[in-house]
Scaffold this active site. Structure first.
Site, PDB file in Angstrom:
ATOM      1  N   HIS A  72       0.885  -1.066   0.256  1.00 41.19           N
ATOM      2  CA  HIS A  72      -0.280  -0.270  -0.027  1.00 41.19           C
ATOM      3  C   HIS A  72       0.725   1.105  -0.191  1.00 41.19           C
ATOM      4  CE1 HIS A  72      -3.402  -1.693   0.547  1.00 41.19           C
ATOM      5  NE2 HIS A  72      -2.986  -2.709   1.524  1.00 41.19           N
ATOM      6  N   LYS A  98      -8.223  14.033   5.638  1.00 39.23           N
ATOM      7  CA  LYS A  98      -7.060  13.060   4.909  1.00 39.23           C
ATOM      8  C   LYS A  98      -6.081  12.610   6.430  1.00 39.23           C
ATOM      9  CE  LYS A  98      -6.706  13.534   0.188  1.00 39.23           C
ATOM     10  NZ  LYS A  98      -6.508  12.687  -0.316  1.00 39.23           N
ATOM     11  N   ARG A  99      -6.151  11.707   6.566  1.00 34.64           N
ATOM     12  CA  ARG A  99      -4.625  11.807   7.572  1.00 34.64           C
ATOM     13  C   ARG A  99      -3.916  13.377   7.138  1.00 34.64           C
ATOM     14  NH1 ARG A  99      -4.842   8.271  11.903  1.00 34.64           N
ATOM     15  NH2 ARG A  99      -3.090   8.691  12.047  1.00 34.64           N
ATOM     16  N   LYS A 119       0.989  14.584   1.630  1.00 31.53           N
ATOM     17  CA  LYS A 119      -0.360  14.622   1.260  1.00 31.53           C
ATOM     18  C   LYS A 119      -0.110  16.365   1.209  1.00 31.53           C
ATOM     19  CE  LYS A 119      -2.677  10.573   3.439  1.00 31.53           C
ATOM     20  NZ  LYS A 119      -2.862  10.149   2.261  1.00 31.53           N
ATOM     21  N   THR A 174      -8.021   6.380  -2.120  1.00 33.16           N
ATOM     22  CA  THR A 174      -9.752   5.962  -2.609  1.00 33.16           C
ATOM     23  C   THR A 174     -10.571   7.731  -1.881  1.00 33.16           C
ATOM     24  OG1 THR A 174      -9.279   5.239  -0.087  1.00 33.16           O
ATOM     25  CG2 THR A 174      -9.108   4.419  -2.137  1.00 33.16           C
ATOM     26  N   LYS A 194     -14.465   8.697  -3.534  1.00 32.70           N
ATOM     27  CA  LYS A 194     -15.381   9.085  -3.104  1.00 32.70           C
ATOM     28  C   LYS A 194     -16.447  10.160  -2.932  1.00 32.70           C
ATOM     29  CE  LYS A 194     -13.763   5.697   0.356  1.00 32.70           C
ATOM     30  NZ  LYS A 194     -12.948   6.298   1.446  1.00 32.70           N
TER      31      LYS A 194
HETATM   32  C1  4GP Z   1      -2.432   4.139   1.530  1.00 28.77           C
HETATM   33  C2  4GP Z   1      -2.403   4.999   0.725  1.00 28.77           C
HETATM   34  O1  4GP Z   1      -0.996   5.476   1.326  1.00 28.77           O
HETATM   35  C3  4GP Z   1      -3.173   5.187  -0.150  1.00 28.77           C
HETATM   36  O2  4GP Z   1      -3.001   5.896  -0.673  1.00 28.77           O
HETATM   37  C4  4GP Z   1      -4.335   3.472  -0.356  1.00 28.77           C
HETATM   38  O3  4GP Z   1      -5.774   4.200  -1.207  1.00 28.77           O
HETATM   39  C5  4GP Z   1      -4.688   2.949   0.735  1.00 28.77           C
HETATM   40  O4  4GP Z   1      -3.819   2.497   1.519  1.00 28.77           O
HETATM   41  C6  4GP Z   1      -5.475   1.484   0.293  1.00 28.77           C
HETATM   42  O5  4GP Z   1      -5.041   1.293  -0.523  1.00 28.77           O
HETATM   43  N1  4GP Z   1      -1.925   3.187   2.940  1.00 28.77           N
HETATM   44  C7  4GP Z   1      -2.447   3.512   4.461  1.00 28.77           C
HETATM   45  C8  4GP Z   1      -0.704   2.472   4.340  1.00 28.77           C
HETATM   46  O6  4GP Z   1      -2.579   3.580   4.927  1.00 28.77           O
HETATM   47  O7  4GP Z   1      -0.353   3.207   5.916  1.00 28.77           O
HETATM   48  O8  4GP Z   1       0.728   1.954   4.005  1.00 28.77           O
END
Ligand code: 4GP
Length: 806
Positions: free
Chosen positions: A344, A537-538, A543, A648, A652
């Site tokens: 991810h 978002k976080r 970001k 994601t 949305k």
């Molecule tokens: C997140 C990614 O930062 C995000 O781009 C992606 O949409 C999401 O996973 C689902 O695949 N990664 C994390 C992480 O949350 O902690 O690596």
């Protein structure tokens, strides 16, 4: 038995084909289960009874699904995830209901969308996770700063079922001894301590199908029972409960990091506790069928959601070799045939590594197995690349550093038959950067892409019921919720004035609702006719919320420099931010503080009035996302190119009829391909140029964008409070190499926002863009993802449901 069947059917829980049936059940629960009368039924009682009535039906479906899956015994999917960011909400009564906030951000929410799709598509599937007592913390904003408050979410949760009979004893520490039995030498893991895992099950209903799958969450408990009476009687009360407390700590808290790993011992304990309990469960289920072991991968597919469950690979090898007595090679073929691994992120700080010493101490037998896996793997690499010593060092599962580390991503690749990224660009990047050598070794077919998706049931139908209804009226009913490509029927209605008007009215109503939420929570009044610009978002430097707030300051300065007449011609805007910072992420917390400090100045500036408002929404979570997404005009997905694996929330927002401003990163690229370049506002440098730019910052001359420089000067002049508070943020750009390319992208960001303003002035054109975009979003349903995983990675089929038997 036949004679009782009819009676049993009559007594079965009503299946609520009508409102009356449901109402009766609620009343019954108030009066009998809760032992109250309808006259003293307060909100909590109403909530409890409502959920209990609904739960009854859920249980019937759940039991039948499980019975049928057991009976048919076809291949099952197991989704192992340390996070499931569920979120629950049923308006009003349900102020009572807590978000099940068992996740940080995208990764956990993806797991929740996948569970929804798996059930909706009738796949025999289980989720496995941890039942944290404390989910993600609650965020409060005090004097503009984030303050973390624990979220104790288990007060009353009608959706979980404790299974006190489903327990697994999990071993930690101890030592490994060699023993010879029947001429064979085996390794025996002995001693150490035992912690008990207790299962809690959460039913996961599909949409428009009776299929109800199971999410099994493990809770930790001392193995020796409640507490030590011996010690208690001896007057040592404290230590009599100590063991229990220590055991319970394992599943006590979700680590609050997103895209960051911090190598804490307790985290490794959590990981092993969870995968060992889950595998025990999976193996037990397989053994019931009495099939030979080599059929295990035909019956079981296990997906690793990131590297967090990678120890499952080692644990299955241990079970097969040490306990079931298989030969190493036969066992390893089963293991690699079973697992798939999803990556991810490419951020180096997020790639998991564990010190060898720690693994040795906690899981001595597992470390031996990891060494053996590595040995055999490196031997095969050496054979294929005989004269390349360097490649062995680069791909070794053990990093020869001080201290030595186990590289979990490499272990996950070696132990899986497929590795996937989560959007096209990201899947390409992992193949050309962090996992490049492995593509050389295994060939490209082991690596694949499954672009993320979202469930339209929650993110459109539940979050935006009016829009969902309008769409249904143009797309032939609710079928589109199961086949999202049917949205394409909207395009032929774009010329329909009445339709566009209704569309615009719904957006406006959603903005009124968000404006009310803003007023209620921050006290700031915003005009719903303004352009709502959202970034939720976080909080993370990659970001780039800092880019956004610098852009907001630039807008503020531009407005301030105008004459009142000029100002009158400007478009009013509300900049809305939300998101949590990891408690230990100092820079992210400074960004939150700057946003709030800018808001405090801008929102009360009478020269500016409605032309600009800056809002930070406290405690962003799934429930709030359901209010925010439908109300957005433009949302920001502005990560440095190549850093956001997919994203994601971009999906949305578009699905809810908002446009996006974004970089060429993650799924933004595929969204653009689907909806068309004229319906998205792209800006900034491309991922292929990022490395060169970074190099130039560090080794060439680095000039800061002049408009950004003015923004920095204003901050340093103290316009937004003590400049010292923000000096590190500025220094990151000016002095420390601007790793996230804030200055490089600033100009194009500002210009693109001007294009947004212009486009928004033409409301008719704007609405047409929104409708076109929604019409072309069919690809981004998580149903499509699950079908791709099922076909390409899991090799599983859905189990047809016979509705009559439910
Ligand atoms: C997140 C990614 O930062 C995000 O781009 C992606 O949409 C999401 O996973 C689902 O695949 N990664 C994390 C992480 O949350 O902690 O690596």
């Amino acid at each position: 038995p036949e004679p009782q069947r009819e009676a049993w059917k009559r007594n079965q829980i009503a299946s609520f084909t009508d409102k009356d049936g449901f109402e009766k059940e609620v009343v019954r629960h108030v009066e009998t289960t809760l032992a109250r009368s309808m006259f003293n039924c307060d909100e909590i009682a109403a909530y409890s009874a409502t959920s209990l009535a609904f739960r009854d039906r859920l249980i019937t479906h759940w039991n039948k699904t499980q019975q049928r899956q057991t009976y048919v015994d076809s291949k099952r999917v197991y989704y192992l995830s340390l996070e499931f960011l569920m979120g629950f909400r049923i308006e009003d009564v349900v102020k009572q209901e807590h978000d099940a906030a068992l996740g940080n951000g995208g990764l956990g929410r993806l797991a929740a969308c996948f569970l929804d799709s798996l059930a909706t598509l009738n796949f025999p599937a289980w989720g496995y996770g941890l039942r944290y007592r404390y989910g993600i913390f609650k965020q409060e904003i005090i004097d503009g700063y984030q303050v973390e408050v624990p979220d104790y979410w288990l007060d009353f949760n009608p959706w979980e079922f404790p299974r006190h009979d489903v327990t697994v004893d999990i071993q930690f520490f101890g030592q490994v001894n060699k023993k010879t039995t029947g001429g064979r030498t085996i390794s025996v893991w002995e001693g150490g301590e035992i912690v008990r895992a207790v299962a809690y099950d959460v039913p996961i209903p599909g949409y428009d199908t009776p299929t109800t799958n199971n999410l099994r969450l493990w809770s930790s408990k001392a193995s020796g029972g409640e507490f030590d009476f011996q010690k208690f009687n001896n007057g040592d009360y404290e230590s009599s409960v100590a063991e229990q407390q220590r055991a319970e700590t394992i599943s006590a808290v979700l680590y609050p990091n997103d895209n960051l790993e911090r190598g804490k011992e307790l985290r490794l304990k959590q990981q092993y506790f969870w995968v060992a309990a889950s595998l025990y469960d999976i193996v037990r289920r397989f053994k019931k069928s009495r099939r030979p072991w080599n059929e295990f991968p035909d019956q079981v597919a296990i997906q690793l959601n990131d590297t967090h469950p990678t120890l499952a690979i080692v644990e299955l090898q241990r079970i097969l070799v040490d306990i079931e007595g298989l030969e190493w090679d036969a066992a390893w073929e089963i293991v690699t045939g079973t697992f798939g691994y999803t990556n991810h992120t490419v951020l180096p700080e997020a790639l998991e590594k564990w010190p060898v010493g720690l693994v040795q101490h906690l899981l001595p037998r597992h470390l031996q197995i990891i060494y053996d896996i590595n040995l055999f793997f490196l031997q095969s690499v050496e054979k294929a690349f005989p004269s390349d010593r360097e490649i062995l060092r680069r791909v070794s599962i053990i990093e020869e550093s001080q201290p030595k580390m186990v590289r979990m991503a490499f272990l996950a690749i070696v132990g899986s038959h497929k590795v996937n990224g989560v959007a096209e660009l990201h899947s390409d990047l992992i193949k050309t950067t962090i996992f490049k050598d492995f593509v050389e070794i295994y060939g490209p077919d082991k690596f694949t892409n499954v672009t993320n998706g979202i469930t339209p049931r929650r993110w459109l139908h539940q979050a935006n019921p009016r829009l969902s209804e309008l769409i249904a009226s143009k797309c032939g009913g609710n079928e589109f919720l199961k086949d999202l490509t049917l949205l394409n029927q909207l395009e032929k209605h774009i010329g329909d004035k009445k339709f566009r008007k209704e569309w615009a009215e719904i957006k406006y109503a959603n903005k009124v609702r968000l404006a009310k939420h803003i007023k209620d929570t921050t006290g700031v009044v915003v005009n719903p006719a303004s352009l709502f610009d959202v970034q939720v978002k976080r909080i993370h430097e990659y970001k780039r919320q800092q880019l956004n707030i610098f852009g907001v300051i630039h807008r503020y300065l531009t407005l301030k420099a105008m004459t009142p007449d000029e100002r009158k011609k400007q478009l009013p805007r509300v900049s809305i931010f939300g998101g949590k910072a990891a408690p230990g992420y100092w820079m992210a917390k400074q960004i939150i503080h700057l946003i709030n400090s800018v808001g405090a100045v801008v929102n009360k500036d009478e020269d500016i009035g409605d032309l600009l408002k800056v809002i930070f929404l406290e405690d962003y979570n799934v429930s709030k996302a359901e209010i925010i997404c439908p109300a957005s005009d433009i949302s920001e997905h502005i990560s440095t190119a190549g850093t956001e694996a997919s994203g994601t929330s971009n999906m949305k927002f578009v699905l809810n009829g908002g446009l996006i401003i974004g970089t060429c990163d993650g799924a933004n690229i595929e969204i653009t391909r689907e909806i068309g370049e004229s319906n998205i506002f792209l800006f900034g440098n491309l991922s292929e140029d990022v490395e060169d730019l970074r190099h130039a910052h560090n080794y060439g001359s680095h000039t800061i964008d002049p408009d950004l420089d003015k923004v920095f000067n204003e901050i340093e002049d103290g316009t937004f409070g003590n400049p010292h508070d923000f000096s590190a943020m500025i220094a990151a750009v000016r002095q420390h190499g601007d790793y996230y390319l804030v200055s490089d992208d600033f100009h194009s960001y500002i210009e693109t926002h001007q294009l947004v303003d212009e486009a928004y002035r033409n409301q008719d054109g704007w609405i047409a863009k929104c409708i076109t975009s929604v019409a072309r979003m069919g690809f981004f349903t998580s149903d499509r993802c699950i079908n791709e995983y099922a076909e390409e990675i899991w090799n599983v089929e859905p189990l047809a449901v016979d509705r009559r038997s439910f």
